[in-house]
Design a protein around this motif. Structure first.
Motif, PDB file in Angstrom:
ATOM      1  N   ASP A 187       0.356   7.529  -6.896  1.00 61.68           N
ATOM      2  CA  ASP A 187      -0.637   7.873  -5.869  1.00 61.68           C
ATOM      3  C   ASP A 187      -1.893   7.021  -6.037  1.00 61.68           C
ATOM      4  O   ASP A 187      -2.502   6.597  -5.051  1.00 61.68           O
ATOM      5  N   ARG A 188      -2.260   6.800  -7.276  1.00 63.95           N
ATOM      6  CA  ARG A 188      -3.426   5.939  -7.531  1.00 63.95           C
ATOM      7  C   ARG A 188      -3.132   4.505  -7.084  1.00 63.95           C
ATOM      8  O   ARG A 188      -4.025   3.796  -6.599  1.00 63.95           O
ATOM      9  N   GLU A 189      -1.875   4.067  -7.234  1.00 63.27           N
ATOM     10  CA  GLU A 189      -1.497   2.732  -6.761  1.00 63.27           C
ATOM     11  C   GLU A 189      -1.660   2.633  -5.240  1.00 63.27           C
ATOM     12  O   GLU A 189      -2.097   1.599  -4.722  1.00 63.27           O
ATOM     13  N   ILE A 190      -1.308   3.703  -4.544  1.00 61.60           N
ATOM     14  CA  ILE A 190      -1.467   3.709  -3.084  1.00 61.60           C
ATOM     15  C   ILE A 190      -2.934   3.528  -2.718  1.00 61.60           C
ATOM     16  O   ILE A 190      -3.293   2.706  -1.865  1.00 61.60           O
ATOM     17  N   VAL A 191      -3.802   4.290  -3.374  1.00 63.90           N
ATOM     18  CA  VAL A 191      -5.231   4.233  -3.061  1.00 63.90           C
ATOM     19  C   VAL A 191      -5.823   2.884  -3.452  1.00 63.90           C
ATOM     20  O   VAL A 191      -6.636   2.312  -2.715  1.00 63.90           O
ATOM     21  N   ARG A 192      -5.414   2.347  -4.592  1.00 64.42           N
ATOM     22  CA  ARG A 192      -5.980   1.077  -5.067  1.00 64.42           C
ATOM     23  C   ARG A 192      -5.334  -0.149  -4.434  1.00 64.42           C
ATOM     24  O   ARG A 192      -5.814  -1.274  -4.607  1.00 64.42           O
ATOM     25  N   GLY A 193      -4.223   0.044  -3.741  1.00 63.11           N
ATOM     26  CA  GLY A 193      -3.554  -1.092  -3.109  1.00 63.11           C
ATOM     27  C   GLY A 193      -2.688  -1.884  -4.047  1.00 63.11           C
ATOM     28  O   GLY A 193      -2.354  -3.049  -3.753  1.00 63.11           O
ATOM     29  N   THR A 194      -2.266  -1.287  -5.169  1.00 60.84           N
ATOM     30  CA  THR A 194      -1.450  -2.004  -6.152  1.00 60.84           C
ATOM     31  C   THR A 194       0.015  -1.568  -6.136  1.00 60.84           C
ATOM     32  O   THR A 194       0.797  -2.016  -6.963  1.00 60.84           O
ATOM     33  N   ARG A 195       0.377  -0.685  -5.198  1.00 66.14           N
ATOM     34  CA  ARG A 195       1.775  -0.284  -5.060  1.00 66.14           C
ATOM     35  C   ARG A 195       2.592  -1.505  -4.633  1.00 66.14           C
ATOM     36  O   ARG A 195       2.177  -2.255  -3.747  1.00 66.14           O
ATOM     37  N   PRO A 196       3.757  -1.756  -5.261  1.00 69.81           N
ATOM     38  CA  PRO A 196       4.568  -2.928  -4.890  1.00 69.81           C
ATOM     39  C   PRO A 196       4.879  -2.974  -3.405  1.00 69.81           C
ATOM     40  O   PRO A 196       5.082  -1.942  -2.754  1.00 69.81           O
ATOM     41  N   ALA A 197       4.916  -4.170  -2.858  1.00 70.36           N
ATOM     42  CA  ALA A 197       5.189  -4.357  -1.439  1.00 70.36           C
ATOM     43  C   ALA A 197       6.522  -3.714  -1.061  1.00 70.36           C
ATOM     44  O   ALA A 197       7.509  -3.822  -1.783  1.00 70.36           O
ATOM     45  N   GLY A 198       6.529  -3.040   0.069  1.00 74.56           N
ATOM     46  CA  GLY A 198       7.743  -2.386   0.535  1.00 74.56           C
ATOM     47  C   GLY A 198       7.870  -0.947   0.086  1.00 74.56           C
ATOM     48  O   GLY A 198       8.765  -0.225   0.554  1.00 74.56           O
ATOM     49  N   TYR A 199       6.975  -0.502  -0.815  1.00 73.63           N
ATOM     50  CA  TYR A 199       7.059   0.856  -1.337  1.00 73.63           C
ATOM     51  C   TYR A 199       5.885   1.725  -0.902  1.00 73.63           C
ATOM     52  O   TYR A 199       5.626   2.763  -1.491  1.00 73.63           O
ATOM     53  N   VAL A 200       5.188   1.296   0.135  1.00 70.40           N
ATOM     54  CA  VAL A 200       4.155   2.112   0.770  1.00 70.40           C
ATOM     55  C   VAL A 200       3.974   1.602   2.193  1.00 70.40           C
ATOM     56  O   VAL A 200       4.150   0.404   2.468  1.00 70.40           O
ATOM     57  N   GLN A 201       3.657   2.510   3.079  1.00 72.73           N
ATOM     58  CA  GLN A 201       3.408   2.143   4.469  1.00 72.73           C
ATOM     59  C   GLN A 201       2.143   2.839   4.934  1.00 72.73           C
ATOM     60  O   GLN A 201       2.119   4.054   5.096  1.00 72.73           O
ATOM     61  N   TYR A 202       1.071   2.054   5.121  1.00 69.50           N
ATOM     62  CA  TYR A 202      -0.214   2.602   5.572  1.00 69.50           C
ATOM     63  C   TYR A 202      -0.226   2.732   7.090  1.00 69.50           C
ATOM     64  O   TYR A 202       0.406   1.941   7.784  1.00 69.50           O
ATOM     65  N   PRO A 203      -0.971   3.691   7.629  1.00 69.66           N
ATOM     66  CA  PRO A 203      -1.645   4.798   6.927  1.00 69.66           C
ATOM     67  C   PRO A 203      -0.624   5.821   6.458  1.00 69.66           C
ATOM     68  O   PRO A 203       0.446   5.966   7.065  1.00 69.66           O
TER      69      PRO A 203
END
Length: 342
Positions: A43-59
């Motif tokens: 969750d912290r990776e999502i907020v900081r923008g460090t989640r690996p590409a392809g493993y989060v979709q904003y918003p």
């Protein structure tokens, strides 16, 4: 049901609390009233923008560690599910590919979709998801403790991969939530020794409370080749390599989750010459969830000592600062979308 609030992360370091409108459950879905939601490293990776590409979709509304009560169900879902206490799997698998049909739902070939990362998560008053992903708890279950069933399921997946037999020597590298839940499950297999490896002397006490028979600091791993099984649950850049050094020849190594950036790789020559077996865990398949829920229901798994802070969802920014502080006394932080549940 009142709408309440939802925490939306619009992009790296950009989040806001917005009015939440519950989505009625469609065919095969359930609407869950969220009791509490945990914050973890991803969750912290999502907020900081460090989640690996392809493993989060904003918003996105984060929140994959949660517990709650079913408030409504869609067509073809048993009505008697309403009012039941539940937790739920995160991977939105297709149920049709070979991997899904084989029970390896976290390897679904249809692509990555997960609650709280690419689909709305539980940092909101309600969560709507496929009812097939729910695991029903006992009527007297502690919903606050059950909030940690997602990391417990990942720990269960690691324990099942490790296949520890009574009398084997076991080590767990990492004394965070994932490491300690893994240690607690492995302690139930009657190992001859259970070493916990951490980075803070303050973690020794809780390691022993979760079943460890020995505690060592990560920088003091001078002994090599003692253990039959080692589970790496720290995610630090050097922890996988350090974990491998603890194994005897022919030993079994289980790696949990995504390592930190710049992680030191395993030596392929060492793997071959010492005939080490390596397994990995990313998420948890249904069998691991079932194992974790059963252990929780019977009292083998007790996550309550890991919870150090309880806050309303509106204190999300404060919770993030608390977790970013690096204070070893900070354990699992839970957020409550409905402050009346605190």
């Amino acid at each position: 049901m009142s709408g309440g609030l939802a925490l939306v992360v619009d992009g790296p370091d950009t989040f806001e609390l917005v009015p939440h409108l519950p989505r009625p459950p469609a065919h095969g879905e359930a609407l869950v009233r969220v009791h509490a939601v945990g914050i973890c490293g991803s969750d912290r990776e999502i907020v900081r923008g460090t989640r690996p590409a392809g493993y989060v979709q904003y918003p996105v509304i984060p929140g994959h560690e949660w517990s709650g009560t079913v408030a409504a169900v869609g067509a073809e879902v048993p009505v008697d599910l309403v009012g039941r206490k539940v937790v739920g799997e995160g991977f939105r698998n297709c149920q049709r590919c070979d991997r899904c049909r084989g029970g390896e739902t976290s390897l679904c070939t249809a692509g990555y979709e997960e609650t709280g990362f690419t689909q709305p998560g539980a940092m909101a008053t309600t969560l709507t998801l496929p009812a097939r992903l729910l695991h029903v708890l006992d009527s007297d279950a502690d919903l606050t403790a059950a909030t940690l069933m997602e990391p417990a399921a990942c720990a269960a997946a690691a324990a099942l991969c490790a296949g520890v037999r009574p009398g084997e020597r076991v080590a767990v590298v990492g004394t965070g939530t994932l490491g300690l839940l893994t240690a607690q499950l492995l302690a139930a297999t009657s190992p001859a020794a259970l070493l916990a490896v951490g980075r803070h002397p303050q973690h020794a006490g809780r390691a022993f409370a979760f079943g460890a028979t020995e505690f060592r600091l990560a920088e003091n791993l001078s002994d090599q080749g003692e253990f039959d099984v080692v589970v790496e649950a720290a995610g630090a850049p050097d922890s996988a390599a350090a974990a491998a050094t603890l194994l005897r020849r022919g030993g079994r190594l289980v790696l949990i989750g995504i390592p930190a950036a710049g992680a030191i790789g395993l030596d392929p020559t060492d793997l071959v010459v010492r005939q080490l077996q390596v397994r990995t865990v990313f998420g948890a398949p249904p069998a691991a969830w079932t194992h974790a829920v059963r252990a929780f229901s019977t009292g083998i798994l007790d996550s309550r000592p890991l919870i150090t802070h309880r806050m309303p969802l509106t204190d999300f920014a404060i919770a993030m600062k608390l977790l970013d502080s690096g204070d070893p006394a900070v354990g699992k932080v839970l957020l409550f979308p409905d402050s009346a549940e605190l």
